[in-house]
Design a protein around this motif. Structure first.
Motif, mmCIF file in Angstrom:
data_model
loop_
_atom_site.group_PDB
_atom_site.id
_atom_site.type_symbol
_atom_site.label_atom_id
_atom_site.label_comp_id
_atom_site.label_asym_id
_atom_site.label_seq_id
_atom_site.Cartn_x
_atom_site.Cartn_y
_atom_site.Cartn_z
ATOM 1 N N GLY B 162 0.818 -1.214 0.000
ATOM 2 C CA GLY B 162 0.000 0.000 0.000
ATOM 3 C C GLY B 162 0.847 1.257 0.000
ATOM 4 O O GLY B 162 0.599 2.206 -0.770
ATOM 5 N N LEU B 163 1.877 1.294 0.868
ATOM 6 C CA LEU B 163 2.731 2.485 0.965
ATOM 7 C C LEU B 163 3.557 2.675 -0.306
ATOM 8 O O LEU B 163 3.746 3.806 -0.787
ATOM 9 C CB LEU B 163 3.652 2.376 2.188
ATOM 10 N N ALA B 164 4.038 1.544 -0.838
ATOM 11 C CA ALA B 164 4.811 1.632 -2.086
ATOM 12 C C ALA B 164 3.949 2.196 -3.210
ATOM 13 O O ALA B 164 4.364 3.085 -3.975
ATOM 14 C CB ALA B 164 5.346 0.249 -2.472
ATOM 15 N N GLY B 165 2.731 1.669 -3.272
ATOM 16 C CA GLY B 165 1.789 2.156 -4.287
ATOM 17 C C GLY B 165 1.503 3.632 -4.092
ATOM 18 O O GLY B 165 1.491 4.416 -5.059
ATOM 19 N N ALA B 166 1.288 4.019 -2.839
ATOM 20 C CA ALA B 166 0.979 5.416 -2.543
ATOM 21 C C ALA B 166 2.139 6.311 -2.937
ATOM 22 O O ALA B 166 1.962 7.415 -3.494
ATOM 23 C CB ALA B 166 0.676 5.554 -1.051
ATOM 24 N N TYR B 167 3.351 5.825 -2.637
ATOM 25 C CA TYR B 167 4.542 6.608 -3.000
ATOM 26 C C TYR B 167 4.605 6.811 -4.520
ATOM 27 O O TYR B 167 4.846 7.914 -5.004
ATOM 28 C CB TYR B 167 5.792 5.891 -2.495
ATOM 29 N N LEU B 168 4.368 5.729 -5.255
ATOM 30 C CA LEU B 168 4.427 5.809 -6.717
ATOM 31 C C LEU B 168 3.353 6.742 -7.268
ATOM 32 O O LEU B 168 3.590 7.533 -8.184
ATOM 33 C CB LEU B 168 4.275 4.405 -7.332
ATOM 34 N N VAL B 169 2.190 6.663 -6.672
ATOM 35 C CA VAL B 169 1.087 7.529 -7.128
ATOM 36 C C VAL B 169 1.419 8.989 -6.848
ATOM 37 O O VAL B 169 1.265 9.871 -7.703
ATOM 38 C CB VAL B 169 -0.241 7.123 -6.450
ATOM 39 N N VAL B 170 1.907 9.242 -5.637
ATOM 40 C CA VAL B 170 2.217 10.621 -5.255
ATOM 41 C C VAL B 170 3.334 11.187 -6.133
ATOM 42 O O VAL B 170 3.342 12.374 -6.476
ATOM 43 C CB VAL B 170 2.603 10.686 -3.757
#
Lengths: 487, 202
Positions: B162-170
């Motif tokens: 989830g955090l990795a995905g969020a980082y990539l999205v941001v």
């Protein structure tokens, strides 16, 4: 929040203990015994949910769609949470004033096995489909229980005290015990009273409170005319069954609150009613003999669940079911009202033969044998070869004994104990062989053991009744039969 | 003579700390335990069924089927329009990213949905299986070490993804939004994942 099935199915929980008290007072013995047992009992009722959970256990939707592939299980246990823990705390009953308590005696003396002193007991209120359906259709309940036992319980700690007494002066007895009668004390002048007193003992720390007696029945062995006897106002008397009955009596704790069940009559009448048997049934609510209390109910999440289907105040009960059976010989309660006669009869016979002969005599003379104990294994007499003894000596007790009863119509009942002792030689022939033996030593021993060829036996008869004439009559009958018969 | 007066302690007391009241017991072995001794865990294998299955199924179906219909059939211009308003000048294909995220989230709700058929053919109860909070003693806490390990692995994986995905999205990779949804989905299905791991490995 965790939803266990037992939250909805458990209806009642009880710590139910049973006290069976046995009191026997006869001329031959005074016996006061008690037996205790206990159980934790849970009562449950299956709900519709219980039935449907077992009828159609939940299926996993994804598992069903994929045919159980991919590690998704197809069928689940639709009835979790049938187990629960009963939190128990046990403090044995004790009296603060009791010195033995301070020495730690009572706690070690009351041994209870099967439940923890402080801990939990796991129980399960589970059912299969057919059982759940049946109970549901019959609107019935299921009981599950865990039993425990008392390995030791001192009689001093029993909450109930049962006493029987025969008082020669009813008026004095009523005055002393503050018993009120509607006829007035003067009416009982010259009468005696047989009373059975039930007392519920007071206890500072663990007060039993109240004993509720459902029924107390007393049966007398002999019939009598009602107008010759008096009993308390709340008594039901059935002359055909010779039965007195009291119902729904409450006994509160404390010596002054003791309940007396009594029969008043002239002393000779009371002594002629024969054995009185009594059966009592009752219960003590909110009390346990073991001191066990339910301190909480917990499901398998570890948390308490007191306020669902079960109400902690009303649905968790602690109770002692009390039964008492009594056998009382009124004559045995008052020695001075009774005559005792003794006789010793010696016969030339082995003790075993004498014992058997006495049995035959009892049968032929209409004497009822209440207890019988044939002579035990004979013991050789030290220093007297081939001589054996049957004795009532405390160190080697192997005597024969008969406890008998003989009714003499309206005249009364005689109770008697007959104790058979004696010595005998092994056989006549062996004695003769010994006598002809040339060994001086063996001749001496043979002479020492020189009994009659069959032996020497004695029966000691102790007869008791209201009249010494009746005692003599019984003893005379036995004496006559012994002298007349061939042994 | 001095009399020792004993007071009656009428309560369940802790098995370890004898004088302390035990307000709970170990759900596994039944030992009375005080607050100090109590270990509260989330036990994925200690389940019960709730009757909220219809709601979960509705949400799952809405996400799995509703999102594609909405974003590809009913209003295909909705997300591009929003993108033009919020992120002018950027060329991002939001429809596949949002739709895939919704499908992942919806799918993560499905493993916990159960059903129970009644007497009638259409009489079906939809249920949700849930793990529960549980109080255990120290000893039983130890015996549940493996299960707690699975719980940590699954939760950690959910957080990591989830955090990795969020980082990539941001940081601008908006099309990787389904990775965030995957992390959330793993978390939502963590009880079922732990049960599967427990059954498979023990």
């Amino acid at each position: 929040m965790y939803e266990a099935e037992v939250h909805d199915t458990l209806e009642k929980l009880g710590v139910l203990e049973k006290l069976d008290f046995d009191l026997r007072i006869t001329e031959s013995e005074y016996r006061s015994q008690h037996e205790l047992s206990g159980e934790i009992r849970a009562r449950g009722k299956p709900t519709n949910e219980v039935v449907s959970n077992r009828q159609n256990p939940p299926q996993n939707l994804l598992g069903r769609l994929t045919g159980g592939k991919g590690g998704v299980s197809g069928t689940g246990e639709g009835f979790p949470g049938t187990s629960f823990y009963v939190g128990l705390n046990r403090v044995p009953p004790f009296d603060q004033d009791d010195e033995s308590f301070r020495e730690g005696f009572i706690e070690s003396a009351t041994e209870v096995e099967g439940i923890p002193e402080n801990g939990t007991l796991e129980m399960a209120l589970d059912w299969d489909l057919s059982e759940a359906e049946r109970l549901r259709s019959e609107d019935n309940r299921k009981m599950v229980s865990e039993s425990y036992s008392f390995t030791d319980f001192p009689s001093d700690l029993l909450p109930v005290r049962v006493r029987a007494e025969l008082h020669p002066d009813a008026r004095e007895a009523f005055e002393q015990r503050d018993i009120q009668t509607e006829r007035g004390l003067g009416y009982f002048e010259g009468k005696a009273v047989l009373y059975i007193e039930i007392e519920l003992k007071e206890n500072e720390t663990n007060d039993p409170g109240r004993l509720h007696i459902d029924t107390f029945q007393m049966e007398m062995e002999s019939t009598f005319s009602q107008n010759r006897f008096d009993f308390p106002r709340n008594t039901t008397y059935d002359p055909e069954k010779r039965q007195l009955q009291w119902s729904n009596v409450s006994v509160w704790s404390g010596p002054e609150q003791a309940e007396d069940f009594w029969i008043a009559a002239p002393i000779d009448r009371l002594l002629s009613i024969g054995d009185v048997t009594g059966d009592l049934r009752g219960q003590i609510e909110d009390y346990t003999l073991s001191g066990t209390e339910v301190e909480g109910l917990f499901d398998q999440s570890g948390q308490p669940f007191p306020d669902r289907a079960i109400d902690f105040q009303d649905d968790i009960v602690q109770q002692v079911n009390f039964t008492a059976s009594m056998e009382i010989d009124p004559g045995a309660l008052r020695g001075e009202a009774q005559k005792t006669s003794s006789a010793t009869i010696s016969v030339s016979s082995a003790p075993q033969y004498l014992y058997e002969r006495l049995e035959t005599i009892c049968d032929s003379e209409g004497i009822e044998i209440r207890e019988r104990q044939p002579p035990g294994d004979p013991e050789p007499v030290p220093g007297r070869e081939r001589v054996f003894t049957i004795s009532d000596h405390p160190d080697h007790r192997n005597h024969g004994e008969l406890k008998v009863k003989r009714e003499y119509g309206n005249q009364g009942i005689v109770y008697a104990d007959m104790v058979v002792t004696g010595e005998y030689t092994a056989t006549t022939r062996e004695t003769e062989v010994s006598a002809f033996d040339e060994s001086e030593d063996r001749l001496v021993r043979a002479d020492e053991g020189a009994l009659d060829t069959r032996g020497e036996s004695t029966v000691e008869i102790r007869a008791r009744s209201a009249s010494s004439e009746l005692n003599s009559e019984l003893i005379g009958a036995i004496e006559e039969a012994l002298s007349g018969g061939e042994l | 003579m001095s009399a020792e007066i004993k007071t009656v302690d009428r309560r369940l007391t802790c098995d370890t700390h004898g004088d302390t009241e035990a307000k709970q017991v170990c759900g596994e072995c039944g030992t009375p335990i005080c607050d100090e001794c109590a270990k509260n865990i989330h036990d994925a294998t200690f389940t019960h069924f709730e009757s909220s299955g219809i709601r979960n199924l509705a949400v799952a179906l809405l996400l799995v089927l509703g999102a594609p219909i909405l974003f590809y059939v009913v209003a295909p211009g909705l997300l591009p329009g929003l993108r033009r308003q919020l992120l002018p000048g950027q060329v991002i294909r939001l429809n596949p990213a949002v739709t895939l995220s919704a499908v992942v989230l919806g799918a993560s709700l499905l493993p916990a949905i159960w059903y129970r058929s009644g007497d009638e053919s259409l009489d079906i109860d939809l249920l949700v299986r849930r793990g529960n909070e549980r109080t255990v003693c120290s000893d039983c806490h130890e015996t549940k070490r493996a299960q707690r390990g699975y719980q940590y692995i699954v939760t950690g994986m959910a957080a990591l993804v989830g955090l990795a995905g969020a980082y990539l999205v941001v940081t601008g990779s908006y099309t990787l939004l389904p990775i965030v949804a995957l992390g959330v989905g793993i978390y939502l299905a963590s009880d079922e994942a732990v049960i599967m791991l427990s059954e498979a490995l023990e």
